[in-house]
Motif scaffolding. Structure first.
Motif: not given
Ligand SMILES: [Zn+2]
Ligand SMILES: [Zn+2]
Ligand SMILES: [Zn+2]
Length: 291
Positions: A16-22, A38-48, A153-163
């Motif tokens: 549920v958390a991932n769907i909201i984030v995506a 956007t890419a990060d968002g689609f990635h978050a879908i793959s998290d789901s 956790r690797s998603d965290f690194f991806i988001s951190l990279g964006v920032i």
């Protein structure tokens, strides 16, 4: 609640958390024309998707042993964990691909303060989810939860990279930093995939679950009448392990004594190694007392 129900509960929460984030990331990415978001968002879908695979694996693994599957179904959890690992490899390849595309067709992202805030919020969200999932994974001894938390956790690194990319580009650093950071992050994601696959492969190929010497020591230190323990094999999960071994006992012992002793050894091993154990023992007669 049994173990598998608890694992499923955690996975559903994370799903549920991932769907909201995506959804947040994709919408924001389109509004701001920020491709990385956007890419990060689609990635978050793959998290789901990863969560759903985990849920299916846990559901299948929870079935008790039956006539056709006398060793139970726990390896479904291992297979699910392996698929999560392979998905991470795909994700890292996708990041590498996008970085290469950037060099062919460079785009400078437009960015404002509010989108930065949104990404930072999802970043904290990621940290929270990853820590929660990992803790529950350790507590419930669940491969799927641990693998999925490594993914988070690797998603965290991806988001951190964006920032970091946004901050650096705003500070006047060349936009080339975008693909360069992406490549570094892709390597981190690949490493996470490696860690997940290493664990699941070792279970699938029946790597020893407990050190032979440790098992031998525990038995010989506790029972003076055990002459020797050898041909020790162990395999399976951290919470449910199959052990086979040969035990040499004085030939003077009768069947009832031996039977009771084997049950005691079984209990001893379960307490000592803190898990459910299926024990299979081959008895050999011996005369020489080791003392
Ligand atoms: Zn992810
Ligand atoms: Zn033997
Ligand atoms: Zn018995």
């Amino acid at each position: 609640m049994d173990k598998y129900k608890k694992i499923s509960f955690v996975l559903i929460l994370v799903l549920v958390a991932n769907i909201i984030v995506a959804a947040t990331k994709i919408v924001l990415g389109y509004l701001l024309k920020l491709n990385s978001l956007t890419a990060d968002g689609f990635h978050a879908i793959s998290d789901s998707t990863s969560n759903v695979i985990g849920l299916i694996g846990v559901k299948l693994a929870s079935k008790p042993a039956d006539e056709k599957h006398p060793y139970g179904h726990q390896k479904f959890e291992t297979i699910a964990s392996m698929i999560i690992g392979f998905m991470l490899i795909l994700i890292s390849f996708n990041i590498i691909y996008n970085a290469i595309i950037w060099f062919i067709n460079p785009i400078t992202p437009s960015i404002d303060f509010s989108s930065l805030i949104t990404i930072i919020i999802t970043l904290f969200f990621n940290i929270f989810v990853a820590i929660y999932e990992y803790k529950m994974g350790k507590k419930l001894n669940s491969e799927v939860l641990i693998s999925d938390s490594i993914h988070t956790r690797s998603d965290f690194f991806i988001s951190l990279g964006v920032i970091i990319t946004i901050v650096l580009i705003n500070a006047g650093v060349s936009p080339t930093i975008d693909p360069v950071l992406s490549l570094i992050i892709a390597l981190l994601v690949l490493y996470s995939a490696y860690k997940i696959l290493k664990t699941s492969f070792s279970i699938l190929i029946d790597e020893k679950a407990i050190n032979q010497e440790d098992i031998k020591k525990v038995i010989l230190n506790t029972y003076n009448d055990v002459i020797d323990v050898h041909k020790i094999k162990s395999r399976g999960h951290i919470e449910y392990t199959f052990i086979e071994m040969h035990i040499v006992l004085p030939s003077s012992k009768n069947v009832t004594e031996i039977h009771n002793l084997i049950h005691e050894i079984h209990e001893l091993l379960e307490i000592e190694f803190n898990r459910k154990i299926e024990l299979n023992v081959h008895i050999e007669p011996g005369e020489i007392n080791r003392y």
